[in-house]
Design an enzyme around this catalytic site. Sequence first.
Site, mmCIF file in Angstrom:
data_model
loop_
_atom_site.group_PDB
_atom_site.id
_atom_site.type_symbol
_atom_site.label_atom_id
_atom_site.label_comp_id
_atom_site.label_asym_id
_atom_site.label_seq_id
_atom_site.Cartn_x
_atom_site.Cartn_y
_atom_site.Cartn_z
ATOM 1 N N LYS A 264 0.822 -1.228 0.000
ATOM 2 C CA LYS A 264 0.000 0.000 0.000
ATOM 3 C C LYS A 264 0.844 1.260 0.000
ATOM 4 O O LYS A 264 0.467 2.265 -0.588
ATOM 5 C CB LYS A 264 -0.967 0.030 1.180
ATOM 6 C CG LYS A 264 -0.328 -0.224 2.522
ATOM 7 C CD LYS A 264 -0.726 -1.566 2.989
ATOM 8 C CE LYS A 264 0.229 -2.224 3.906
ATOM 9 N NZ LYS A 264 -0.373 -3.386 4.527
ATOM 10 N N GLU B 251 -5.623 -5.515 -4.607
ATOM 11 C CA GLU B 251 -6.664 -5.757 -3.596
ATOM 12 C C GLU B 251 -6.050 -6.093 -2.240
ATOM 13 O O GLU B 251 -6.523 -5.646 -1.190
ATOM 14 C CB GLU B 251 -7.570 -6.917 -4.063
ATOM 15 C CG GLU B 251 -8.809 -7.116 -3.241
ATOM 16 C CD GLU B 251 -9.803 -5.964 -3.355
ATOM 17 O OE1 GLU B 251 -10.395 -5.777 -4.421
ATOM 18 O OE2 GLU B 251 -9.967 -5.243 -2.349
ATOM 19 N N GLY C 102 -6.535 -6.358 3.690
ATOM 20 C CA GLY C 102 -6.311 -7.807 3.593
ATOM 21 C C GLY C 102 -7.347 -8.522 2.753
ATOM 22 O O GLY C 102 -7.478 -8.265 1.556
ATOM 23 N N GLY D 288 2.437 -11.756 13.370
ATOM 24 C CA GLY D 288 2.579 -11.469 11.931
ATOM 25 C C GLY D 288 1.571 -10.458 11.411
ATOM 26 O O GLY D 288 1.387 -10.327 10.214
ATOM 27 N N GLU E 16 3.414 -4.503 10.415
ATOM 28 C CA GLU E 16 4.382 -4.278 9.339
ATOM 29 C C GLU E 16 5.794 -4.498 9.889
ATOM 30 O O GLU E 16 6.009 -4.404 11.103
ATOM 31 C CB GLU E 16 4.274 -2.833 8.846
ATOM 32 C CG GLU E 16 3.025 -2.545 8.053
ATOM 33 C CD GLU E 16 2.991 -3.265 6.715
ATOM 34 O OE1 GLU E 16 4.004 -3.296 6.019
ATOM 35 O OE2 GLU E 16 1.940 -3.829 6.381
ATOM 36 N N LYS F 139 -3.945 3.380 2.852
ATOM 37 C CA LYS F 139 -5.122 2.653 2.368
ATOM 38 C C LYS F 139 -6.264 3.621 2.064
ATOM 39 O O LYS F 139 -6.964 3.458 1.066
ATOM 40 C CB LYS F 139 -5.559 1.625 3.416
ATOM 41 C CG LYS F 139 -4.531 0.507 3.574
ATOM 42 C CD LYS F 139 -4.811 -0.321 4.815
ATOM 43 C CE LYS F 139 -3.779 -1.410 4.981
ATOM 44 N NZ LYS F 139 -3.834 -2.035 6.302
ATOM 45 N N GLY G 76 -2.323 -10.759 7.962
ATOM 46 C CA GLY G 76 -1.932 -12.159 8.111
ATOM 47 C C GLY G 76 -1.690 -12.796 6.753
ATOM 48 O O GLY G 76 -2.199 -12.332 5.729
HETATM 49 N N1 LIG Z 1 1.806 -8.958 6.822
HETATM 50 C C1 LIG Z 1 0.569 -8.636 6.498
HETATM 51 O O1 LIG Z 1 -0.392 -9.028 7.173
HETATM 52 C C2 LIG Z 1 0.298 -7.781 5.290
HETATM 53 C C3 LIG Z 1 -1.035 -7.514 4.927
HETATM 54 C C4 LIG Z 1 -1.301 -6.756 3.790
HETATM 55 C C5 LIG Z 1 -0.256 -6.273 3.018
HETATM 56 N N2 LIG Z 1 1.041 -6.527 3.401
HETATM 57 C C6 LIG Z 1 2.110 -5.993 2.540
HETATM 58 O O2 LIG Z 1 2.752 -7.099 1.894
HETATM 59 C C7 LIG Z 1 4.135 -6.806 1.672
HETATM 60 C C8 LIG Z 1 4.994 -7.897 2.305
HETATM 61 O O3 LIG Z 1 4.732 -7.915 3.698
HETATM 62 P P1 LIG Z 1 5.218 -9.130 4.616
HETATM 63 O O4 LIG Z 1 4.495 -8.949 5.908
HETATM 64 O O5 LIG Z 1 5.066 -10.416 3.879
HETATM 65 O O6 LIG Z 1 6.756 -8.780 4.808
HETATM 66 P P2 LIG Z 1 7.914 -9.719 5.424
HETATM 67 O O7 LIG Z 1 7.310 -10.879 6.146
HETATM 68 O O8 LIG Z 1 8.823 -8.816 6.181
HETATM 69 O O9 LIG Z 1 8.664 -10.281 4.153
HETATM 70 C C9 LIG Z 1 9.309 -9.442 3.269
HETATM 71 C C10 LIG Z 1 9.925 -10.230 2.146
HETATM 72 O O10 LIG Z 1 10.491 -9.310 1.218
HETATM 73 C C11 LIG Z 1 11.777 -9.763 0.824
HETATM 74 N N3 LIG Z 1 12.573 -8.623 0.377
HETATM 75 C C12 LIG Z 1 12.847 -7.455 1.018
HETATM 76 N N4 LIG Z 1 13.579 -6.638 0.232
HETATM 77 C C13 LIG Z 1 13.773 -7.310 -0.923
HETATM 78 C C14 LIG Z 1 14.452 -7.013 -2.156
HETATM 79 N N5 LIG Z 1 15.074 -5.843 -2.331
HETATM 80 N N6 LIG Z 1 14.459 -7.942 -3.153
HETATM 81 C C15 LIG Z 1 13.821 -9.140 -2.985
HETATM 82 N N7 LIG Z 1 13.157 -9.482 -1.859
HETATM 83 C C16 LIG Z 1 13.141 -8.575 -0.853
HETATM 84 C C17 LIG Z 1 12.320 -10.426 2.085
HETATM 85 O O11 LIG Z 1 13.382 -11.264 1.698
HETATM 86 P P3 LIG Z 1 14.134 -12.256 2.734
HETATM 87 O O12 LIG Z 1 13.150 -13.392 2.943
HETATM 88 O O13 LIG Z 1 15.334 -12.656 2.014
HETATM 89 O O14 LIG Z 1 14.349 -11.439 3.979
HETATM 90 C C18 LIG Z 1 11.075 -11.167 2.584
HETATM 91 O O15 LIG Z 1 10.945 -12.415 1.947
HETATM 92 C C19 LIG Z 1 4.377 -5.415 2.262
HETATM 93 O O16 LIG Z 1 4.245 -4.460 1.252
HETATM 94 C C20 LIG Z 1 3.210 -5.240 3.256
HETATM 95 O O17 LIG Z 1 2.854 -3.888 3.441
HETATM 96 C C21 LIG Z 1 1.331 -7.268 4.516
#
Ligand SMILES: NC(=O)c1ccc[n+]([C@@H]2O[C@H](COP(=O)([O-])OP(=O)(O)OC[C@H]3O[C@@H](n4cnc5c(N)ncnc54)[C@H](OP(=O)(O)O)[C@@H]3O)[C@@H](O)[C@H]2O)c1
Length: 390
Positions: free
Chosen positions: A89, A113, A118, A171, A174, A189, A287
């Site tokens: 976002k 989306e 979520g 989890g 952020e 958002k 999540g």
């Molecule tokens: N968590 C939630 O509930 C949620 C909900 C809605 C939206 N989101 C959005 O979804 C996205 C991911 O969130 P997340 O919670 O899954 O984050 P996360 O658990 O911290 O995972 C981030 C991932 O990004 C990878 N990464 C970071 N920099 C990178 C780069 N330069 N090149 C390639 N890979 C890279 C990391 O690699 P490594 O594995 O090697 O560290 C890791 O696998 C974010 O934009 C977040 O705002 C999250």
Amino acid sequence: MFGYGVVGQGLHDVLEKSTGVRAEIRRICVKDKHKKRRLPLRYFTFDKRDILEDPEVNLVVELIDDADEAFRIVGEALSSGKNVVTANKKMVAEHLPELIRLQQDSHTSLLYEGAVCGAVPIIRNLEEYYDHEWLGSVRGIFNGSTNYILTRMYKDGLAYTDALQEAQEQGFAESDPWLDVSGMDATYKLSIIIEHAFGLNIRPEDIFHLGITGISNHDIRYAAEKKMKIKLVPYAGRVGKNSLTAFVLPRFITGEKQLYQVDNEYNGVIVEAAFAEKQFFFGKGAGGHPTGSAVLSDISANAYDYAYEYKKRRQTRNFTYTTDVNLNVYFRYLNPEDRALLEFTDISETCSGREYSYIIGKINLRELMEKSEQLNQKSVSVINLGDKPT
Ligand SMILES: NC(=O)c1ccc[n+]([C@@H]2O[C@H](COP(=O)([O-])OP(=O)(O)OC[C@H]3O[C@@H](n4cnc5c(N)ncnc54)[C@H](OP(=O)(O)O)[C@@H]3O)[C@@H](O)[C@H]2O)c1
């Protein structure tokens, strides 16, 4: 696919268990070469070109936690004719006009989306279901992590820092929790929702936001005594015929409201429309699996060439953004000198106590915007009573 964290792994799980989605992950680009992975190493790469320059890849799914790098990846993918699905976002809200232009120039599609609330299907509903409906307002609980924190403080008397740590362990938060607790995540958002609901691009920095870092157990007790809860509620709504206002503020919610029941990591979105009237969307806002499911829905939509048309843009000529509105708020402070921080136009209640004091009254949104920095630094809270902005 870029990223194999909470959402990346969640998507992988739901993709494996879903039938009927014509998609196969060809490569996953991640950052850390030493991290243990749940999949064999041959799936992974550390070089983005392995995906961006692969002619066999027709869809890039961007799920990393670095918004600047995400924008570079998404920009390159769209420019080279690849469609993109993202859950980022911050990246979308900060670059939306540019991303819309890129899609038009390269005849590609960018879907997001999963970036907003979520698993709650709000963007496609605003875009398709309400495409010709006149909307009055959109508000709700858009951030699962702050809602989880406020729920734990209210129900179990947890201190703010303990509740935040729990949200991170589950989890829901952020990688940088400041984005959640400062209200910034909800603001991103809201900015995206405004584009799809009202056809205006309001940059996140132009939307007043105050998060939950100032909420103390005094406020929670005050709310509980009056049978209310405190929720972080972003709001975008019409003022008169031709203006729109928007802000993100904690808000008192009374027992008969739909948002009162939205606890923990759940999100709720209320859309007020001219003819459909009030509608309420409810679901998990964070999540791996819920967000993965929203991302999968976009992957599936991509398979039948779906693209946002940003239809509301055509309907909102002469529509302007205003912050010159009055809100009815509760202002709680500890130090008597902080009383002078905000200038109220109309005061309906005051209370001075040894532990804390508060004022309830009308305040202009511009006044809150001007004092934003001090409000974040001092031991004070501002909580919206929820009356329609006037
Ligand atoms: N968590 C939630 O509930 C949620 C909900 C809605 C939206 N989101 C959005 O979804 C996205 C991911 O969130 P997340 O919670 O899954 O984050 P996360 O658990 O911290 O995972 C981030 C991932 O990004 C990878 N990464 C970071 N920099 C990178 C780069 N330069 N090149 C390639 N890979 C890279 C990391 O690699 P490594 O594995 O090697 O560290 C890791 O696998 C974010 O934009 C977040 O705002 C999250």
